[in-house]
Scaffold this active site. Structure first.
Site, PDB file in Angstrom:
ATOM      1  CE  LYS A  45      -3.361  -1.115  -0.595  1.00 21.30           C
ATOM      2  NZ  LYS A  45      -3.695  -1.831  -1.863  1.00 21.30           N
ATOM      3  CG  HIS A 101       4.872  -6.478  -0.893  1.00 21.05           C
ATOM      4  ND1 HIS A 101       5.027  -5.167  -1.264  1.00 21.05           N
ATOM      5  CD2 HIS A 101       3.670  -6.883  -1.394  1.00 21.05           C
ATOM      6  CE1 HIS A 101       3.956  -4.783  -1.969  1.00 21.05           C
ATOM      7  NE2 HIS A 101       3.135  -5.805  -2.066  1.00 21.05           N
ATOM      8  CB  SER A 131      -3.919   2.457   1.806  1.00 20.04           C
ATOM      9  OG  SER A 131      -4.001   1.842   0.560  1.00 20.04           O
TER      10      SER A 131
END
Ligand code: A3P
Length: 296
Positions: A45, A101, A131
């Protein structure tokens, strides 16, 4: 591969089993990076998808053909997700564009000595948690959120899927000098997309003409991306992403946290932030103002 309710625990971090297996996570750590590789690194995000679009456009000199015909997970697969190896095998595109990530303490050893170009994308963590909270509501492969205060506590404790935001940012930014790494913030992208595109084109040694830069800006704008089904995740079936509960291209704003954080939550957040980030000189833009006006 549904596994919507499966969680994979890997080195103490939980990952959605819909996208990850122990094998895929293990394989990521053994990745043989090529010096020509481009690796987008982010905590979820933070503007990952936006950077995928920017890099695709820059490497295609502003021509939107690839970004409008190839889904982002095919043109910039996540290294740790189960389909990555097959996707890379099927593609002959060079340079390879990869996304991850994973935190630095897991992926760093594979990158040691590599000249791969790394773009680290970060975002102010108050907007990240908001988010992420909304994304959990629509993504059926992520756990139930609980209430916002519960979710916020799990974010601050580092127990959400993908681990601690604090470990992620500290790990990658503290190793920047040893890596070929460009750190770009979501807020910078938002305030100066043109400048961001020029920085990316310089890192990637893809010089662009002014009209090519303008084309990159146009096609990576929030509205263009919201309407591009190759990047807005509308190709994903409803059972996996429930569009009745939101959209991936949600608001795209700096400072949306102000619409959900209570005064107490903000004070608590800031005290945790201060204690965890005290040895780091990173500055974030918490709302649409100048950096030096920011409270933390
Ligand atoms: P919001 O939920 O705040 O709207 P990631 O790709 O890392 O998952 O990040 C998703 C966030 O980036 C979402 O934030 C999404 O709207 C925002 N985003 C994606 N493309 C954007 C763009 N072109 N401009 C502004 N925000 C963008």
């Amino acid at each position: 591969m549904a596994r919507l309710d499966v969680t994979e625990m890997f080195h103490g971090i939980s990952f959605p089993g819909h996208l990850h297996t122990q094998d895929s996570l293990q394989l990521a750590l053994k990745c043989q990076f090529q010096d020509t590789d481009i690796l987008i690194v982010s905590y979820p995000k933070s503007g990952t998808t936006w950077m995928q679009e920017i890099v695709t456009l820059v490497t295609n000199r502003g021509d939107p053909h690839v970004s409008q015909t190839v889904p982002n997970w095919t043109r910039a697969p996540w290294l740790e997700q189960y389909y990555c190896t097959a996707t890379l095998k099927a593609s002959s595109t060079t340079p390879r564009l990869l996304t991850t990530h994973l935190p630095h303490h897991l992926l760093g050893p594979a990158l040691q000595g590599s000249k791969a170009r790394i773009i680290y994308v970060s975002r102010n963590p108050k907007d990240v948690v908001v988010s992420f909270y909304h994304f959990h509501k629509m993504a059926n492969f992520l756990p139930e959120t609980g209430s916002f205060p519960e979710f916020l506590n799990r974010f601050l404790d580092g127990t959400l899927h993908y681990g601690s935001w604090f470990d992620h940012i500290k790990g990658w930014t503290s190793q920047a000098a040893a890596l070929n790494l460009l750190h770009i913030t979501y807020e910078e992208m938002s305030m100066d997309l043109n400048g961001t595109i020029k920085k990316v084109s310089s890192l990637l040694q893809c010089p662009l003409l002014e009209d090519e830069v303008s084309s990159c800006v146009k096609h990576s704008s929030f509205n263009s991306m919201k309407n591009n089904k190759m990047i807005n995740y509308s190709l994903i079936p409803d059972e996996i992403m429930d569009y009745s509960k939101g959209s991936f291209m949600r608001k795209g704003q700096i400072g949306d946290w102000k619409n959900i954080f209570s005064k107490e939550q903000n004070e608590y957040f800031e005290s945790v932030y201060r204690s965890k980030m005290q040895d780091y000189s990173l500055e974030f833009m918490w709302e649409r103002q100048k950096f030096e006006d920011q409270p933390i």
